[in-house]
Design a protein around this motif. Structure first.
Motif: not given
Length: 189
Positions: A23-39
Motif C-alpha cells: 500500500t505504501k509503495m502503491d502510494d509512492l508510485m502514484l506520486i511518481r506517476f502523477q509527476s511523469a508528465g503523461i500527455p
C-alpha cells in the motif's frame, strides 16, 4: 540470470511483501506517476491487478487518469488462450468483470477498441531491465498485442523493485516499455 530465474526471484520477492508495504509503495508510485508528465490521452488499456500475485494497484493509476480526463476510454484486456491473442474491451462504471483463468478479471463488455487506437498501455511485469525490457508471466500476450499498436503508443510498467541490469535471453519479438514507475524511481527508456 535468465528470464525464468528472474521471474521466480521477483515473483517470490513480491509475495514476501506485506499488504502494508505494498500500500505504501502503491502510494509512492502514484506520486511518481502523477509527476511523469503523461500527455493528454483519449484511450487507455489498463489491467486488473491479480491479488494473488501481489501486483501493484493499477486501479490507482487508472482512476488518476480518468479524473484528469473524464472522457478517457478505459479498456481492459480479454485474452483468448487458444491462440494467445488479446483484445481491449471498452468499459465504463457499470461494466461487470468476471474472474477467469489464472485469477484474471476480464470485462463482460463487447465494444472492442482496435490496437491502433490505444494511446497508453499499462503493461504487467514481474521485473524489467535498464533498457526497458520486461519479464512478464511468460505467455507473450502483451508482446503480441503491443506489436500491433501504433509506434507512439505509450507503454508503461509498474514495479515495486528497481531495474535489473539486463535480461540476457530476450527474444526478438519482445517489446520494451517507454516508462517504468517504481516507488523511488521513474525510468524513461
Amino acid at each position: 540470470m535468465n528470464k525464468k530465474e528472474i521471474r521466480d526471484l521477483y515473483r517470490q520477492k513480491r509475495l514476501d511483501l506485506s499488504e502494508q508495504e505494498r500500500t505504501k509503495m502503491d502510494d509512492l508510485m502514484l506520486i511518481r506517476f502523477q509527476s511523469a508528465g503523461i500527455p493528454f490521452l483519449e484511450s487507455l488499456l489498463s489491467y486488473w491487478p491479480i491479488e494473488e500475485n501481489n501486483e501493484p494497484d493499477t486501479h490507482l493509476f487508472t482512476e488518476y487518469l480518468k479524473f484528469r480526463n473524464p472522457e478517457l476510454k478505459v479498456c481492459y484486456p480479454v485474452s483468448d488462450f487458444s491462440d494467445r491473442s488479446m483484445q481491449a474491451v471498452i468499459t465504463d462504471i457499470d461494466t461487470p468483470f468476471t474472474k477467469h483463468a489464472l485469477n484474471i478479471y476480464e470485462p463482460q463488455g463487447r465494444e472492442i477498441l482496435p490496437p491502433d487506437e490505444v494511446d497508453l498501455v499499462f503493461v504487467p511485469l514481474l521485473a524489467f531491465d535498464e533498457e526497458g525490457y520486461r519479464v512478464g508471466y511468460g505467455k507473450g500476450f502483451y508482446d503480441v498485442y503491443l506489436a500491433s499498436c501504433r509506434p507512439d503508443c505509450l507503454k508503461v510498467g509498474f514495479s515495486y523493485f528497481d531495474a535489473v541490469k539486463a535480461i540476457p535471453d530476450r527474444h526478438e519479438f519482445d517489446v520494451p516499455l517507454d516508462l517504468c514507475i517504481t516507488p523511488f524511481n521513474l525510468y524513461v527508456f
